[in-house]
Design an enzyme around this catalytic site. Structure first.
Site, PDB file in Angstrom:
ATOM      1  NE  ARG A 106      -3.924  -2.156   2.128  1.00  0.00           N
ATOM      2  CZ  ARG A 106      -3.736  -3.434   2.626  1.00  0.00           C
ATOM      3  NH1 ARG A 106      -2.722  -3.854   3.017  1.00  0.00           N
ATOM      4  NH2 ARG A 106      -4.583  -4.195   2.220  1.00  0.00           N
ATOM      5  CG  HIS A 129      -0.815 -12.670   7.167  1.00  0.00           C
ATOM      6  ND1 HIS A 129      -0.606 -11.340   6.907  1.00  0.00           N
ATOM      7  CD2 HIS A 129      -1.787 -12.767   7.861  1.00  0.00           C
ATOM      8  CE1 HIS A 129      -1.444 -10.731   7.287  1.00  0.00           C
ATOM      9  NE2 HIS A 129      -2.186 -11.677   7.926  1.00  0.00           N
ATOM     10  CB  CYS A 165      -1.882 -35.755  -1.880  1.00  0.00           C
ATOM     11  SG  CYS A 165       0.120 -35.398  -2.159  1.00  0.00           S
ATOM     12  CB  SER A 208       1.647  -2.567   9.885  1.00  0.00           C
ATOM     13  OG  SER A 208       0.681  -3.298   9.448  1.00  0.00           O
TER      14      SER A 208
HETATM   15  P1  CNA Z   1       0.801  -2.666   3.887  1.00  0.00           P
HETATM   16  O1  CNA Z   1      -0.638  -2.509   3.826  1.00  0.00           O
HETATM   17  O2  CNA Z   1       1.342  -2.551   2.310  1.00  0.00           O
HETATM   18  O3  CNA Z   1       1.513  -1.667   4.702  1.00  0.00           O
HETATM   19  C1  CNA Z   1       2.891  -1.138   4.841  1.00  0.00           C
HETATM   20  C2  CNA Z   1       3.115   0.014   5.236  1.00  0.00           C
HETATM   21  O4  CNA Z   1       4.366   0.183   5.651  1.00  0.00           O
HETATM   22  C3  CNA Z   1       2.616   1.422   4.618  1.00  0.00           C
HETATM   23  O5  CNA Z   1       1.605   2.237   5.653  1.00  0.00           O
HETATM   24  C4  CNA Z   1       3.750   2.141   4.438  1.00  0.00           C
HETATM   25  O6  CNA Z   1       3.692   3.588   4.671  1.00  0.00           O
HETATM   26  C5  CNA Z   1       4.786   1.576   5.290  1.00  0.00           C
HETATM   27  N1  CNA Z   1       6.348   1.450   5.050  1.00  0.00           N
HETATM   28  C6  CNA Z   1       6.805   1.125   3.795  1.00  0.00           C
HETATM   29  N2  CNA Z   1       7.955   1.434   3.568  1.00  0.00           N
HETATM   30  C7  CNA Z   1       8.336   1.790   4.969  1.00  0.00           C
HETATM   31  C8  CNA Z   1       9.614   2.247   5.482  1.00  0.00           C
HETATM   32  N3  CNA Z   1      10.852   1.993   4.767  1.00  0.00           N
HETATM   33  N4  CNA Z   1       9.694   2.674   6.779  1.00  0.00           N
HETATM   34  C9  CNA Z   1       8.673   2.792   7.437  1.00  0.00           C
HETATM   35  N5  CNA Z   1       7.222   2.724   6.915  1.00  0.00           N
HETATM   36  C10 CNA Z   1       7.337   2.060   5.834  1.00  0.00           C
HETATM   37  O7  CNA Z   1       1.430  -3.840   4.469  1.00  0.00           O
HETATM   38  P2  CNA Z   1       0.809  -4.522   5.929  1.00  0.00           P
HETATM   39  O8  CNA Z   1       2.140  -5.434   6.395  1.00  0.00           O
HETATM   40  O9  CNA Z   1       0.193  -3.572   6.831  1.00  0.00           O
HETATM   41  O10 CNA Z   1      -0.155  -5.640   5.384  1.00  0.00           O
HETATM   42  C11 CNA Z   1      -0.281  -6.737   5.621  1.00  0.00           C
HETATM   43  C12 CNA Z   1      -0.122  -7.734   4.361  1.00  0.00           C
HETATM   44  C13 CNA Z   1       1.153  -7.313   3.477  1.00  0.00           C
HETATM   45  C14 CNA Z   1       0.272  -9.108   4.912  1.00  0.00           C
HETATM   46  O11 CNA Z   1      -0.632  -9.813   4.229  1.00  0.00           O
HETATM   47  C15 CNA Z   1       1.503  -9.177   4.263  1.00  0.00           C
HETATM   48  O12 CNA Z   1       1.525 -10.740   3.923  1.00  0.00           O
HETATM   49  C16 CNA Z   1       1.591  -8.499   3.071  1.00  0.00           C
HETATM   50  N6  CNA Z   1       3.005  -8.243   2.374  1.00  0.00           N
HETATM   51  C17 CNA Z   1       3.988  -8.863   2.926  1.00  0.00           C
HETATM   52  C18 CNA Z   1       5.320  -8.604   2.244  1.00  0.00           C
HETATM   53  C19 CNA Z   1       6.568  -9.262   3.002  1.00  0.00           C
HETATM   54  O13 CNA Z   1       6.500 -10.320   3.586  1.00  0.00           O
HETATM   55  N7  CNA Z   1       7.878  -8.456   3.150  1.00  0.00           N
HETATM   56  C20 CNA Z   1       5.285  -7.946   1.177  1.00  0.00           C
HETATM   57  C21 CNA Z   1       4.341  -7.303   0.553  1.00  0.00           C
HETATM   58  C22 CNA Z   1       3.041  -7.632   1.193  1.00  0.00           C
END
Ligand code: CNA
Length: 256
Positions: A38, A123, A136, A198
């Site tokens: 996001r 997750h 299986c 998050s």
């Molecule tokens: P999200 O909804 O994508 O939010 C991520 C948040 O992190 C955002 O609000 C950004 O502003 C913030 N952000 C991004 N980069 C930075 C940074 N460098 N410093 C500080 N803040 C930052 O992701 P959430 O984790 O909240 O949502 C949950 C989902 C995302 C889960 O189902 C995960 O499995 C899923 N996901 C996981 C991965 C991974 O494993 N790395 C990658 C992409 C999505």
């Protein structure tokens, strides 16, 4: 409050804490090259909202080939990623006995690679996969699954020819029971919850800051974008995690 005061306040809350828990999201891994969902420019769903459907249980089952085609593009980012300063910060706090548990929404395995031990993967994780054929139940390593995707898309179980799927939780699916139970137990016993990277919009993780607070915990949120919990947090810091963590580590005299 200016940023330096917020860092000072967060450092002093961490210093006072005896049983801290961290809730992490995709934002903790963006500095490692793995895009989140996001973020305004680089977020996977911000760039292409149609991809959101692929990560639902219904979307995956109706277009597994599309899921794997997209996954194949992303996989090298996961494989090449190294833990960030923030992952290392949490593993250091655990080694010092202060941090009791990392509850993560991430599937990338970077907390394990940073040396954290007590990790709850809400997750699931990308490191293993399973056959979806009812009887299986064959399990696969990531490497075995990738090998099957080289044979055909979507990958099929060599034993029973049912679809192979990664052991991650898709939207619409229930969380693994044991992970959820452990998360609730940790939240009930902590005196501080540190949320890192998050958006706090995916449930049930999005309820976790409130659950910790109901049990008397303090709350620190570090995230680039605002979250709906900011106004209820003891401190919220809108900085890139690497920047915030470097400042925090300095204030806490932790060498990373
Ligand atoms: P999200 O909804 O994508 O939010 C991520 C948040 O992190 C955002 O609000 C950004 O502003 C913030 N952000 C991004 N980069 C930075 C940074 N460098 N410093 C500080 N803040 C930052 O992701 P959430 O984790 O909240 O949502 C949950 C989902 C995302 C889960 O189902 C995960 O499995 C899923 N996901 C996981 C991965 C991974 O494993 N790395 C990658 C992409 C999505």
């Amino acid at each position: 409050m200016n940023t330096d005061r917020k860092i000072e306040k967060a450092a002093s809350i961490i210093r006072e804490s005896k049983s801290m828990v961290s809730l992490t999201g995709a934002g903790i891994s963006t500095a490692a090259g793995i895009p989140d969902f996001r973020s305004p420019d680089e977020g996977l769903w911000q760039k292409d909202p149609s991809k959101m459907m692929l990560f639902t249980d219904v979307g995956f089952m109706s277009d597994p080939k599309g899921f794997y085609e997209f996954g194949r593009e992303l996989l090298p980012r996961f494989q090449d990623a190294r833990p960030t300063l923030a992952h290392r910060f949490l593993s250091r706090l655990e080694a010092e006995g202060k941090l009791k548990c990392v509850i993560t929404q991430n599937i990338d395995g970077l907390h394990q690679r940073a040396g954290s031990k007590n990790i709850v993967e809400l997750h699931g994780g990308l490191s293993t996969a399973r056959c979806t054929g009812g009887a299986c139940k064959r399990e696969f390593t990531l490497e075995e699954m990738v090998k099957e995707t080289e044979e055909r898309l979507p990958p099929l179980c060599p034993d029973c020819h049912a679809l192979i799927r990664p052991n991650i939780v898709l939207f619409g699916e229930a969380l693994p029971e044991e992970a959820y139970r452990k998360a609730l137990e940790s939240l009930g016993n902590c005196d501080l919850l540190l949320v890192m990277g998050s958006s706090l919009v995916v449930y049930p993780a999005a309820d976790m800051p409130g659950i910790a607070q109901e049990h008397g915990a303090r709350l620190i949120i570090i995230n680039l974008q605002p979250t709906r919990y900011d106004s209820r947090a003891d401190v919220f810091i809108h900085l890139p995690l690497d920047v915030a963590v470097e400042k925090l580590a300095k204030a806490l005299e932790i060498t990373l």
